[in-house]
Motif scaffolding. Structure first.
Motif, PDB file in Angstrom:
ATOM      1  N   ARG A   5       0.818  -1.218   0.000  1.00 51.34           N
ATOM      2  CA  ARG A   5       0.000   0.000   0.000  1.00 51.34           C
ATOM      3  C   ARG A   5       0.853   1.269   0.000  1.00 51.34           C
ATOM      4  N   VAL A   6       1.983   1.247   0.689  1.00 49.07           N
ATOM      5  CA  VAL A   6       2.839   2.427   0.783  1.00 49.07           C
ATOM      6  C   VAL A   6       3.762   2.461  -0.420  1.00 49.07           C
ATOM      7  N   ARG A   7       3.707   3.574  -1.169  1.00 47.59           N
ATOM      8  CA  ARG A   7       4.403   3.638  -2.446  1.00 47.59           C
ATOM      9  C   ARG A   7       5.617   4.567  -2.450  1.00 47.59           C
ATOM     10  N   PHE A   8       5.728   5.444  -1.435  1.00 45.54           N
ATOM     11  CA  PHE A   8       6.880   6.342  -1.411  1.00 45.54           C
ATOM     12  C   PHE A   8       7.265   6.658   0.024  1.00 45.54           C
ATOM     13  N   LEU A   9       8.531   7.064   0.199  1.00 53.03           N
ATOM     14  CA  LEU A   9       9.053   7.426   1.513  1.00 53.03           C
ATOM     15  C   LEU A   9       9.789   8.758   1.428  1.00 53.03           C
ATOM     16  N   LEU A  10       9.459   9.655   2.341  1.00 54.68           N
ATOM     17  CA  LEU A  10      10.327  10.793   2.621  1.00 54.68           C
ATOM     18  C   LEU A  10      11.302  10.248   3.654  1.00 54.68           C
ATOM     19  N   GLY A  11      12.334   9.577   3.160  1.00 55.21           N
ATOM     20  CA  GLY A  11      13.138   8.702   4.007  1.00 55.21           C
ATOM     21  C   GLY A  11      14.284   9.344   4.740  1.00 55.21           C
ATOM     22  N   HIS A  30      -4.658  13.925  -3.412  1.00 55.55           N
ATOM     23  CA  HIS A  30      -4.507  12.496  -3.695  1.00 55.55           C
ATOM     24  C   HIS A  30      -3.292  11.879  -3.017  1.00 55.55           C
ATOM     25  N   LEU A  31      -2.680  12.597  -2.123  1.00 57.44           N
ATOM     26  CA  LEU A  31      -1.489  12.104  -1.437  1.00 57.44           C
ATOM     27  C   LEU A  31      -1.818  11.885   0.038  1.00 57.44           C
ATOM     28  N   ARG A  32      -1.396  10.734   0.565  1.00 54.99           N
ATOM     29  CA  ARG A  32      -1.726  10.362   1.943  1.00 54.99           C
ATOM     30  C   ARG A  32      -0.444  10.148   2.748  1.00 54.99           C
ATOM     31  N   LEU A  33      -0.353  10.829   3.901  1.00 61.58           N
ATOM     32  CA  LEU A  33       0.753  10.656   4.832  1.00 61.58           C
ATOM     33  C   LEU A  33       0.195  10.352   6.216  1.00 61.58           C
ATOM     34  N   PRO A  34       0.966   9.704   7.090  1.00 63.37           N
ATOM     35  CA  PRO A  34       0.471   9.389   8.433  1.00 63.37           C
ATOM     36  C   PRO A  34       0.014  10.642   9.175  1.00 63.37           C
ATOM     37  N   ALA A  35      -0.932  10.464  10.062  1.00 60.63           N
ATOM     38  CA  ALA A  35      -1.486  11.585  10.813  1.00 60.63           C
ATOM     39  C   ALA A  35      -0.402  12.337  11.575  1.00 60.63           C
ATOM     40  N   ARG A  36       0.596  11.614  12.074  1.00 66.06           N
ATOM     41  CA  ARG A  36       1.693  12.244  12.810  1.00 66.06           C
ATOM     42  C   ARG A  36       2.999  12.241  12.028  1.00 66.06           C
ATOM     43  N   LYS A  37       2.907  12.169  10.723  1.00 61.16           N
ATOM     44  CA  LYS A  37       4.038  12.226   9.790  1.00 61.16           C
ATOM     45  C   LYS A  37       4.886  10.978   9.801  1.00 61.16           C
ATOM     46  N   THR A  72      -2.296   7.996  -3.150  1.00 60.19           N
ATOM     47  CA  THR A  72      -0.910   7.552  -3.096  1.00 60.19           C
ATOM     48  C   THR A  72      -0.416   7.677  -1.670  1.00 60.19           C
ATOM     49  N   PHE A  73      -0.123   6.533  -1.028  1.00 61.91           N
ATOM     50  CA  PHE A  73       0.260   6.504   0.379  1.00 61.91           C
ATOM     51  C   PHE A  73       1.775   6.530   0.534  1.00 61.91           C
ATOM     52  N   GLY A  74       2.212   7.296   1.526  1.00 60.17           N
ATOM     53  CA  GLY A  74       3.633   7.375   1.812  1.00 60.17           C
ATOM     54  C   GLY A  74       3.890   7.523   3.293  1.00 60.17           C
ATOM     55  N   ASP A  75       5.153   7.530   3.652  1.00 59.76           N
ATOM     56  CA  ASP A  75       5.570   7.714   5.043  1.00 59.76           C
ATOM     57  C   ASP A  75       6.709   8.721   5.067  1.00 59.76           C
ATOM     58  N   MET A  97       9.438   0.828  -4.351  1.00 59.95           N
ATOM     59  CA  MET A  97       9.322   2.016  -3.503  1.00 59.95           C
ATOM     60  C   MET A  97      10.084   3.187  -4.116  1.00 59.95           C
ATOM     61  N   ARG A  98       9.478   4.359  -4.045  1.00 62.22           N
ATOM     62  CA  ARG A  98      10.136   5.584  -4.488  1.00 62.22           C
ATOM     63  C   ARG A  98      10.576   6.372  -3.260  1.00 62.22           C
ATOM     64  N   TRP A  99      11.812   6.840  -3.296  1.00 62.63           N
ATOM     65  CA  TRP A  99      12.434   7.526  -2.168  1.00 62.63           C
ATOM     66  C   TRP A  99      12.640   8.999  -2.491  1.00 62.63           C
ATOM     67  N   VAL A 100      12.305   9.851  -1.537  1.00 64.19           N
ATOM     68  CA  VAL A 100      12.609  11.278  -1.629  1.00 64.19           C
ATOM     69  C   VAL A 100      13.502  11.614  -0.444  1.00 64.19           C
ATOM     70  N   LEU A 101      14.721  12.064  -0.734  1.00 65.99           N
ATOM     71  CA  LEU A 101      15.685  12.350   0.321  1.00 65.99           C
ATOM     72  C   LEU A 101      16.104  13.808   0.263  1.00 65.99           C
ATOM     73  N   LEU A 102      16.064  14.469   1.404  1.00 66.26           N
ATOM     74  CA  LEU A 102      16.548  15.835   1.540  1.00 66.26           C
ATOM     75  C   LEU A 102      17.923  15.804   2.187  1.00 66.26           C
ATOM     76  N   LEU A 103      18.888  16.455   1.563  1.00 61.84           N
ATOM     77  CA  LEU A 103      20.255  16.486   2.068  1.00 61.84           C
ATOM     78  C   LEU A 103      20.605  17.896   2.522  1.00 61.84           C
ATOM     79  N   ARG A 104      21.250  17.976   3.679  1.00 54.65           N
ATOM     80  CA  ARG A 104      21.663  19.254   4.254  1.00 54.65           C
ATOM     81  C   ARG A 104      23.144  19.171   4.610  1.00 54.65           C
ATOM     82  N   ASP A 105      23.826  20.297   4.596  1.00 55.76           N
ATOM     83  CA  ASP A 105      25.219  20.313   5.051  1.00 55.76           C
ATOM     84  C   ASP A 105      25.314  19.465   6.307  1.00 55.76           C
TER      85      ASP A 105
END
Length: 276
Positions: A5-11, A30-37, A72-75, A97-105
């Motif tokens: 069911r979960v198709r993507f991660l803000l990992g 159309h995008l679903r994330l957990p109630a507490r992110k 589209t469900f994600g975490d 699974m599709r991954w979205v990654l944020l990179l910081r210094d």
């Protein structure tokens, strides 16, 4: 057998803007994330590696009020990319699974995490000591996912060793399933960054829709005063992370130590050089 069911991660990464990005994306109808992110399914202390995708979906279901709705469900649990075992669990659950990654210094990220833990009362050491003593504090806890594990609390440098994490991720997932973004780009151009993420997830743009935020306000921005550039803790973190910073630049073409101005209407699969 039903598809996962979960198709993507803000990992990840922690303290790099995942809360802000999740908040912006939640406006999409159309995008679903957990109630507490953060569902914390794959890093749960009682996770059983024998679980099927249906078992894992059952754990996710408790975190969504609209689990049976279309969409589209994600975490958005930042620790997911941090440990190779968690990446392996995701790969078994959903190889697509599709991954979205944020990179910081990584130095600024480490400092931000330190002040978060200090504000929570989880760390009483001064910054320089927390940085210098990290390896000792994490000894014997590298695979410890318990709620109060030192791995969760005091992994200031470890979480910023991005090249190692990307190596483990790309062993399990093809490059086209990973979108690498910079946190400074999200801060400078949140609307454009959100549009890139939605395109990567094959969702229609948010622009012009009734639920699009009128203003992309900053989310959970730290209120601490960052130490000066020559502060011992900052200098020590830069020194201890120097090898990984260089490896990230050499192996993936990513240099987070220099601010980057986002290009208008930028497209593509990620940061410059991420496909190498």
């Amino acid at each position: 057998m039903a598809e996962p069911r979960v198709r993507f991660l803000l990992g990840g990464m922690q303290k790099a803007g995942t809360s802000a990005l999740a908040s912006y994306l939640s406006a999409h109808p159309h995008l679903r994330l957990p109630a507490r992110k953060e569902a914390h399914v794959f890093d749960a202390p009682d996770f059983d590696d024998a679980w099927t995708s249906a078992d894992i979906d059952a754990r996710f279901a408790a975190h969504f009020a609209d689990w049976q709705a279309p969409g589209t469900f994600g975490d958005a649990t930042p620790i997911t990319v941090f440990h190779p075992r968690l990446v392996e669990r995701v790969a078994r659950y959903n190889p697509a699974m599709r991954w979205v990654l944020l990179l910081r210094d990584p130095v600024e990220r480490a400092i931000s995490q330190y002040f978060m833990e200090r504000g929570r009362g989880q760390d009483t050491w001064p910054l320089w000591a927390a940085i210098a003593g990290e390896a000792l504090r994490l000894h014997g806890h590298r695979d410890d996912f318990s709620r109060d594990s030192p791995l969760r609390r005091w992994s200031y440098l470890a979480r910023g060793r991005y090249s190692r994490q990307l190596d483990a991720l790309f062993l399990r997932f093809p490059r086209e399933q990973v979108l690498l973004l910079r946190s400074d780009e999200l801060a400078a151009d949140p609307q454009g960054t959100v549009a890139r993420v939605l395109g990567f997830l094959h969702l229609e743009p948010l622009a012009g829709q009734a639920r699009e935020p009128r203003a992309y306000e900053r989310v959970f921005e730290g209120s601490y005063r960052p130490p000066r550039p020559w502060a011992p803790g900052r200098l020590l973190a830069r020194l201890l992370l120097a090898r990984d910073i260089a490896r990230l630049r050499r192996r993936y073409g990513i240099d987070l130590t220099r601010p980057r101005v986002p290009a208008p209407n930028a497209t593509g699969a990620g940061l410059p050089g991420s496909a190498r």
